[in-house]
Design an enzyme around this catalytic site. Sequence first.
Site, short mmCIF file in Angstrom:
data_model
loop_
_atom_site.label_atom_id
_atom_site.label_comp_id
_atom_site.label_asym_id
_atom_site.label_seq_id
_atom_site.Cartn_x
_atom_site.Cartn_y
_atom_site.Cartn_z
N ASP A 421 1.00 -1.01 -0.16
CA ASP A 421 -0.04 0.03 0.17
C ASP A 421 0.81 1.19 -0.05
OD1 ASP A 421 -1.67 2.10 1.98
OD2 ASP A 421 -2.81 1.11 0.57
N ILE A 422 0.61 2.13 -0.99
CA ILE A 422 1.12 3.45 -0.90
C ILE A 422 1.03 4.22 0.31
CG2 ILE A 422 1.74 5.53 -2.35
CD1 ILE A 422 0.98 4.06 -4.68
N GLU A 464 -4.78 2.28 -3.93
CA GLU A 464 -3.45 2.50 -4.19
C GLU A 464 -2.88 1.30 -3.61
OE1 GLU A 464 -5.51 4.13 -2.30
OE2 GLU A 464 -4.75 4.61 -0.28
#
Length: 551
Positions: A421-422, A464
Amino acid sequence: MDTIVRKKIRIFYYSSALIAMAVVALAVTVPYFIDSRKNYDLLTSEIEASIIAASKRTLENSVTRTIQEIDTIRSSTLAEFKALCDAQAQAFSRLDAQAVQTLAEPRRDGSHPPPGTPLTLADAGIVIREQATGRVVWTNGRQDADAFTHIKPGEADAAFPVTATASMSQGMTVTLFFRSASLDAVAKERAKALIRAVRLDNDSYIWVNEIRNYAGGDGYAIRAVNPNLPETEGNPLSTNTPDIHGNLPYKEELDGINRDGELYFKYYFKKVNSMKITQKLSYAKLYKPFDWIVATGVYTDDIDALIQKRKKALTDAYKAQIHSFGILISVVFAVCAVLFFVFERRINAMVSSFISRLQEDDHELRDKNDRLAAAYAQLEQVAYHDFLTGLLNRYAMSDRAGEEFSRSARSGAPFCLILADIDNFKRINDTHGHDVGDVVLAKIARRLRTNLRQEDVAARWGGEEFLILAIDCDQDTGGILAEKLRSVVGGKPIRVGEDELHVTMTFGVAAYTPGKTFDEMLKDVDVCLYAGKQRGRNCVVADACRGAKAT
């Protein structure tokens, strides 16, 4: 008389026609057979060269990828111990010199950890100096402390790549340090574990010989890693050792490494899970920081079997082609003769018309097939890939994961799910706009795809989040792969226009265990990802037998 003349003319006419057809048939078939034979001979001669060239490329790619992973492990080990030393130095800065000496004094028996024991901060060298004069007040005697004390404070030395200094009370400074050799020993053990876990096609594997003397001779190297003969790891090697045909493979390998740093060579060696000894084509390359010769190979009888299989298929196809063509020519000759005798002109006109229509229909059919194939390819791209990142979409990844679950259930092969996950992606969208956010997603997807192994699969899981299916990958290897990806993503800013965005990612890793479903693994890896977010992001968290732990 007229009847005799007519008969003679008819005999002459039909005989001439038959001879003409025979000549035409020969004129067509002879060049065809000659050309087909030339093509067959050319393809046969190219099969062996192309298969050997492909095998060499595969060997070289496997070794190159392994060396890249070794180098990544070495770099990450250096960074890890640098961070540990920095943290410990700051902790010592809150103590006085006497307290540090008490905490860090050598063991009562004066011993050091046995060879192969993983390093901890207890193994770090420690030096206390007067800050004003630089005079050494005390050292714990570890990590070649005598040599380190001759280095002026602040000077860099390749022999001691990790140092951390902090000021203490009473005008003192404390410095923690590690020798390069100690750090490399840790990195070597980690790299060995990774190499032992790697399995290639056709029972191939990676092995490592560690050079002790580049001049050769007895004991010039030791066998560091060999999954085929694990019981011989650590044994000395000699350039004077012959194979069963009297060749000196270790000498040939060392000569090539000294000359070019890499080489292809052949020798005779035992097959995996067998006592059979056969010739092997190998590729070896030097990884100089460790004095490691990293190599892999394929047995030539496996290559020969593939070559013979391809040649047999080509020969069968050639014979079938010649046979079919011969039958076709015979049938055409007979039919043409009958048609010529009965309906010469009419049949010729009908054949010409039929061939013309057939060609038109074939052209139209090919055009329709081409349009249909293009439409299908476009539909498949839309249905299975995320339009923004080019990675698999959630639907396609679910199908692929289902296939891997079935394969692992049958064969017991390991694999991992890695959920990434960003970090703070909403802040990027809010600050720079969704267009910039889309660019960030696309570039991060490209970095992930570029740094994955060929057999691994990546998908945009949602927003994301990215889901990675790591094939033939156990828990430790999955953590190493996730750490590599985390370093790649966070190690270089992402440029969007004139802006440089420093983007990091948090990774969760879950390994497959028999009996688990895809949904259960997704829950496990999501828990790990959430734990990583709670720990401050930009990290890798992997599950264990119970609960989850950070890696």
